[in-house]
Scaffold this motif. Structure first.
Motif, PDB file in Angstrom:
ATOM      1  N   ASP A  83       0.800  -1.223   0.000  1.00 47.81           N
ATOM      2  CA  ASP A  83       0.000   0.000   0.000  1.00 47.81           C
ATOM      3  C   ASP A  83       0.833   1.275   0.000  1.00 47.81           C
ATOM      4  O   ASP A  83       0.301   2.383   0.111  1.00 47.81           O
ATOM      5  N   GLY A  84       2.169   1.135  -0.115  1.00 51.50           N
ATOM      6  CA  GLY A  84       3.027   2.308  -0.149  1.00 51.50           C
ATOM      7  C   GLY A  84       3.493   2.788   1.210  1.00 51.50           C
ATOM      8  O   GLY A  84       4.120   3.847   1.304  1.00 51.50           O
ATOM      9  N   TYR A  85       3.210   2.010   2.274  1.00 51.85           N
ATOM     10  CA  TYR A  85       3.537   2.469   3.615  1.00 51.85           C
ATOM     11  C   TYR A  85       4.564   1.581   4.323  1.00 51.85           C
ATOM     12  O   TYR A  85       4.725   1.662   5.538  1.00 51.85           O
ATOM     13  N   THR A  86       5.269   0.740   3.571  1.00 52.26           N
ATOM     14  CA  THR A  86       6.366  -0.057   4.120  1.00 52.26           C
ATOM     15  C   THR A  86       7.526  -0.037   3.138  1.00 52.26           C
ATOM     16  O   THR A  86       7.335  -0.294   1.940  1.00 52.26           O
ATOM     17  N   MET A  87       8.725   0.267   3.638  1.00 53.92           N
ATOM     18  CA  MET A  87       9.936   0.295   2.814  1.00 53.92           C
ATOM     19  C   MET A  87      11.004  -0.582   3.452  1.00 53.92           C
ATOM     20  O   MET A  87      11.003  -0.795   4.657  1.00 53.92           O
TER      21      MET A  87
END
Length: 319
Positions: A83-87
């Motif tokens: 979802d774009g919220y973990t790197m």
């Protein structure tokens, strides 16, 4: 339902979708570091994460998830929602482990989406302050006269720190006992205390201790000397053909929205072009590697092939 109403609903949905993408990010972002604090991955994540957080308008939360030779933290990101919220702070172990661990439950190149590169750095062959050898040649001579007496620390099995030492062992014809840690921080603490003899650490996490005189550098792992430590020889000056370096970047779970990756890549490249950031990275001995996600993944693929050969030739094993 009449076609005109369906069309209107679809149009409305696309507008709201576009707005949602344009608002990204709307909550804090987790930045997974697969090692303990104080190592290069942690140092870079905190440095870059602070910049990204300011530009994105959201907190970038650093989470240290050490263990499994980098694999525990990596798998967390592989399994995280796209979802774009973990790197993930990607590092050489992600390329090395593809060969070192034959039964991994994931494939980094296939199961993660690249965002972009951060820096490439030398490793530094560094010994405890009282180690009897003063040069690489003297170190090799000492190790040959004292087989298996030299303890080599690393930030974990499968790291470039580990494999740089394994390649050195193989090319120099010596033996050293590998002592893996869960990160460069605790390994360096023991090196300073004289509990281990040598480490081939990433320059960013060892350079402050070199500058303070707490430990002593013998050589850098790149083919040429580093401008950051110009008086320290390249190991290749004593062991012809020896070369290794570390590189770092960012990836997200596969399937992350392209708009999120594009935004993060844009801000990451802006960070690497920022004059203040350039100075900070240069002080760590790093050379920025900006570019597209595809360029970063091409580097990752090339390094995976390179380290695969090194793992096989050195006979390194996961511990």
């Amino acid at each position: 339902m009449p076609a005109r109403f369906i069309g209107a609903l679809l149009l409305l949905g696309s507008v709201f979708g576009a707005q949602a993408q344009g608002d990204y990010p709307t909550k804090p972002i987790r930045f997974i570091v697969p090692y303990t604090p104080a190592g290069t991955t942690d140092i870079l994540a905190r440095l870059v994460g602070q910049y990204l957080g300011t530009k994105l308008g959201q907190t970038v939360v650093i989470e240290n998830r050490p263990g499994g030779g980098n694999n525990i933290g990596t798998e967390m990101v592989v399994r995280a929602p796209a979802d774009g919220y973990t790197m993930l702070l990607v590092n050489p172990a992600n390329a090395i482990n593809a060969t070192l661990y034959p039964n991994l439950g994931f494939n980094v190149l296939n199961d993660l989406a690249p965002v972009g590169g951060i820096i490439r750095v030398p490793n530094v062959m560094t010994v405890t302050k009282n180690f009897p050898a003063k040069t690489v040649a003297e170190f090799i001579d000492y190790a040959k006269k004292n087989p298996d007496k030299v303890n080599m620390a690393s930030s974990g099995s499968g790291t470039s720190v580990h494999l740089s030492g394994e390649i050195f062992k193989s090319m120099a014809g010596i033996q050293m006992k590998h002592i893996p840690y869960k990160g460069a921080g605790p390994a360096t603490v023991d090196l300073i205390a004289g509990q281990v003899d040598v480490i081939f650490d990433n320059m960013p996490s060892i350079i402050a201790h070199i500058r303070s005189g707490a430990v002593r550098p013998l050589g850098v792992t790149t083919a040429q000397r580093s401008p950051t430590l110009p008086d320290v020889p390249a190991i290749a000056e004593t062991v012809p053909g020896y070369e290794a370096s570390a590189w770092f970047g960012i990836a997200m779970p596969k399937g992350t929205p392209p708009a999120a990756i594009a935004r993060m890549n844009r801000e990451l490249n802006a960070a690497l072009a920022d004059p203040e950031m350039k100075v900070k990275l240069a002080n760590l001995g790093g050379v920025p590697i900006p570019g597209t996600p595809e360029e970063f993944w091409a580097l990752h693929r090339m390094e995976t092939d390179k380290w695969s050969k090194a793992v096989k030739e050195s006979g390194a094993k996961a511990e």
